[in-house]
Design a protein around this motif. Structure first.
Motif, PDB file in Angstrom:
ATOM      1  N   GLU A  76       0.900  -1.048  -0.093  1.00 26.05           N
ATOM      2  CA  GLU A  76      -0.047  -0.066  -0.068  1.00 26.05           C
ATOM      3  C   GLU A  76       0.758   1.316  -0.118  1.00 26.05           C
ATOM      4  O   GLU A  76       0.530   2.278  -0.733  1.00 26.05           O
ATOM      5  CB  GLU A  76      -0.875   0.022   1.231  1.00 26.05           C
ATOM      6  CG  GLU A  76      -1.675   1.108   1.422  1.00 26.05           C
ATOM      7  CD  GLU A  76      -2.489   1.180   2.569  1.00 26.05           C
ATOM      8  OE1 GLU A  76      -3.832   1.376   2.596  1.00 26.05           O
ATOM      9  OE2 GLU A  76      -1.930   1.413   3.653  1.00 26.05           O
ATOM     10  N   SER A  77       1.966   1.394   0.904  1.00 28.42           N
ATOM     11  CA  SER A  77       2.843   2.367   0.952  1.00 28.42           C
ATOM     12  C   SER A  77       3.783   2.540  -0.365  1.00 28.42           C
ATOM     13  O   SER A  77       3.755   3.873  -0.712  1.00 28.42           O
ATOM     14  CB  SER A  77       3.854   2.290   2.011  1.00 28.42           C
ATOM     15  OG  SER A  77       4.502   1.192   1.748  1.00 28.42           O
ATOM     16  N   LEU A  78       3.864   1.498  -0.949  1.00 29.12           N
ATOM     17  CA  LEU A  78       4.744   1.685  -2.393  1.00 29.12           C
ATOM     18  C   LEU A  78       3.695   2.477  -3.530  1.00 29.12           C
ATOM     19  O   LEU A  78       4.008   3.056  -4.302  1.00 29.12           O
ATOM     20  CB  LEU A  78       4.857   0.153  -2.991  1.00 29.12           C
ATOM     21  CG  LEU A  78       6.354  -0.420  -2.101  1.00 29.12           C
ATOM     22  CD1 LEU A  78       6.446  -1.637  -2.660  1.00 29.12           C
ATOM     23  CD2 LEU A  78       7.512   0.276  -1.994  1.00 29.12           C
ATOM     24  N   VAL A  79       2.352   1.971  -3.278  1.00 24.99           N
ATOM     25  CA  VAL A  79       1.467   2.437  -4.370  1.00 24.99           C
ATOM     26  C   VAL A  79       1.136   3.727  -4.057  1.00 24.99           C
ATOM     27  O   VAL A  79       1.195   4.572  -5.019  1.00 24.99           O
ATOM     28  CB  VAL A  79      -0.080   1.720  -4.130  1.00 24.99           C
ATOM     29  CG1 VAL A  79      -0.935   2.294  -4.844  1.00 24.99           C
ATOM     30  CG2 VAL A  79       0.203   0.257  -4.797  1.00 24.99           C
ATOM     31  N   PHE A  80       1.127   4.421  -2.776  1.00 24.10           N
ATOM     32  CA  PHE A  80       1.025   5.827  -2.479  1.00 24.10           C
ATOM     33  C   PHE A  80       2.234   6.713  -2.913  1.00 24.10           C
ATOM     34  O   PHE A  80       2.170   7.827  -2.699  1.00 24.10           O
ATOM     35  CB  PHE A  80       0.516   5.921  -0.954  1.00 24.10           C
ATOM     36  CG  PHE A  80      -0.606   5.510  -0.864  1.00 24.10           C
ATOM     37  CD1 PHE A  80      -1.916   6.320  -1.561  1.00 24.10           C
ATOM     38  CD2 PHE A  80      -1.250   4.845   0.367  1.00 24.10           C
ATOM     39  CE1 PHE A  80      -3.029   5.872  -1.026  1.00 24.10           C
ATOM     40  CE2 PHE A  80      -2.213   4.417   0.709  1.00 24.10           C
ATOM     41  CZ  PHE A  80      -3.357   4.975  -0.196  1.00 24.10           C
ATOM     42  N   LEU A  81       3.461   6.011  -3.179  1.00 20.00           N
ATOM     43  CA  LEU A  81       4.405   6.753  -3.732  1.00 20.00           C
ATOM     44  C   LEU A  81       4.207   7.316  -5.068  1.00 20.00           C
ATOM     45  O   LEU A  81       4.753   8.152  -5.544  1.00 20.00           O
ATOM     46  CB  LEU A  81       5.709   6.056  -3.837  1.00 20.00           C
ATOM     47  CG  LEU A  81       6.311   5.310  -2.373  1.00 20.00           C
ATOM     48  CD1 LEU A  81       7.546   4.459  -2.560  1.00 20.00           C
ATOM     49  CD2 LEU A  81       6.811   6.793  -1.711  1.00 20.00           C
ATOM     50  N   VAL A  82       3.209   6.676  -5.836  1.00 16.88           N
ATOM     51  CA  VAL A  82       2.859   6.800  -7.309  1.00 16.88           C
ATOM     52  C   VAL A  82       1.557   7.659  -7.346  1.00 16.88           C
ATOM     53  O   VAL A  82       1.300   8.553  -7.662  1.00 16.88           O
ATOM     54  CB  VAL A  82       3.128   5.753  -8.134  1.00 16.88           C
ATOM     55  CG1 VAL A  82       2.611   5.874  -9.383  1.00 16.88           C
ATOM     56  CG2 VAL A  82       4.226   4.883  -8.363  1.00 16.88           C
ATOM     57  N   VAL A  83       0.607   7.000  -6.452  1.00 11.50           N
ATOM     58  CA  VAL A  83      -0.729   7.434  -6.492  1.00 11.50           C
ATOM     59  C   VAL A  83      -0.904   8.557  -5.253  1.00 11.50           C
ATOM     60  O   VAL A  83      -0.633   8.239  -4.082  1.00 11.50           O
ATOM     61  CB  VAL A  83      -1.737   6.430  -6.293  1.00 11.50           C
ATOM     62  CG1 VAL A  83      -3.241   6.640  -6.444  1.00 11.50           C
ATOM     63  CG2 VAL A  83      -1.542   5.604  -7.496  1.00 11.50           C
TER      64      VAL A  83
END
Length: 305
Positions: A20-27
């Motif tokens: 989830e945290s990796l996704v929020f680096l982009v989104v």
């Protein structure tokens, strides 16, 4: 739940939260609305405190400004009203004095209402070697940089808990995560600020007050005058930060309920390495990054008559 199942659950959720945290680096994360919130900012008469005041004002928040500097408060208030703040309230408060904090806090609760976003921003720095630092200045550093956090939380946290709604913001420092030469009392106060904020956050979660959020901000040197004269060995890696950039990042972190904000980004890696590499490697990195001599040319903010 038995040990095996609970361990499996923790492992599964950990993987999920990392992804989830990796996704929020982009989104980009959704930003919460702060219009109508009562935002109290200490040290609002200048620097980052002033910029945060103006930004919250432009977002429709009611801003409550605290500072010991009356002229600085007046100027911040004027600029905040120009920025569209519906309600701006100024209070002279000496954050080194517990009774002054309690007295002014009572005024705020009676005249404005319950504070829902508390930003402990006021801070001072001595900038001397430990053996050269006067006792009085070291005591003042602790009073302003950490003891004031105790008293403001005491004053405003109970109402946040009662409504299960609020946000506690601590403007700490990278000096609250690692020791720096010439900043012994400052580091001690900022380490305390980080630990205190984390501990209160843990208490809120333990009490299931999930609506009371915490954001801890740990920037490197900021070009506000407080650290005039300081230099970094590798400016591209660890630049002297511009206040506007820092203030904008803080506002975003608060609106996204981000718990920890390190500025610039490279300290995230350095902080992670600190916990796994040998002490000799830590010392080597300190020499490489020049942290032993960042304060050698420190001048600090000129004092006004």
């Amino acid at each position: 739940m038995n040990f095996f199942l609970e361990t499996l659950q923790v492992f599964g959720l950990s993987v999920y939260y990392i992804l989830e945290s990796l996704v929020f680096l982009v989104v980009p994360r959704r930003k919460k609305n702060v219009s109508g919130e009562i935002v109290l900012i200490t040290g609002a008469g200048s620097g980052i405190g002033r910029l945060l005041s103006l930004k919250f004002a432009s977002l429709g928040a009611t801003v409550v400004l605290w500072d010991i500097n009356q002229e600085g408060l007046k100027e911040t208030s004027r600029l905040a009203r120009e920025n569209g703040a519906g309600r701006v309230h100024c209070y002279i408060c000496d954050c080194s004095k517990r009774q002054d904090i309690y007295r002014v806090a009572d005024q705020v609760k009676k005249e404005v209402g319950d504070v829902s976003i508390l930003i402990n921003n006021a801070g001072i720095v001595t900038g001397k070697k430990f053996v050269d630092s006067p006792d009085s200045l070291m005591e003042k550093t602790m009073e302003v940089n950490i003891m004031a956090h105790f008293w403001t939380y005491r004053a405003f946290l109970p109402a946040m808990m009662a409504s299960n709604h609020g946000h506690l913001v601590s403007i700490a420092s990278l000096a609250g995560l690692s020791g720096f030469s010439h900043l012994t009392d400052y580091c001690a106060s900022k380490f305390a600020a980080v630990g205190f904020a984390e501990a209160v956050d843990a208490e809120m979660r333990g009490l299931e007050k999930t609506g009371v959020k915490t954001t801890i901000v740990c920037p490197s040197f900021i070009n506000t005058g407080m650290f005039d004269g300081c230099r970094t060995k590798w400016p591209r890696l660890l630049p002297i930060l511009e206040p506007e950039y820092v203030a904008e990042k803080i506002i975003t972190a608060i609106r996204q309920d981000q718990k920890m904000l390190l500025l610039p980004r490279c300290p995230y890696l350095l902080y992670a390495l600190r916990n796994i590499v040998p002490a000799k490697v830590q010392a080597l990195l300190e020499v490489y990054l020049g942290v032993l001599h960042n304060m050698d040319s420190f001048k600090g903010q000129a004092k006004k008559d």
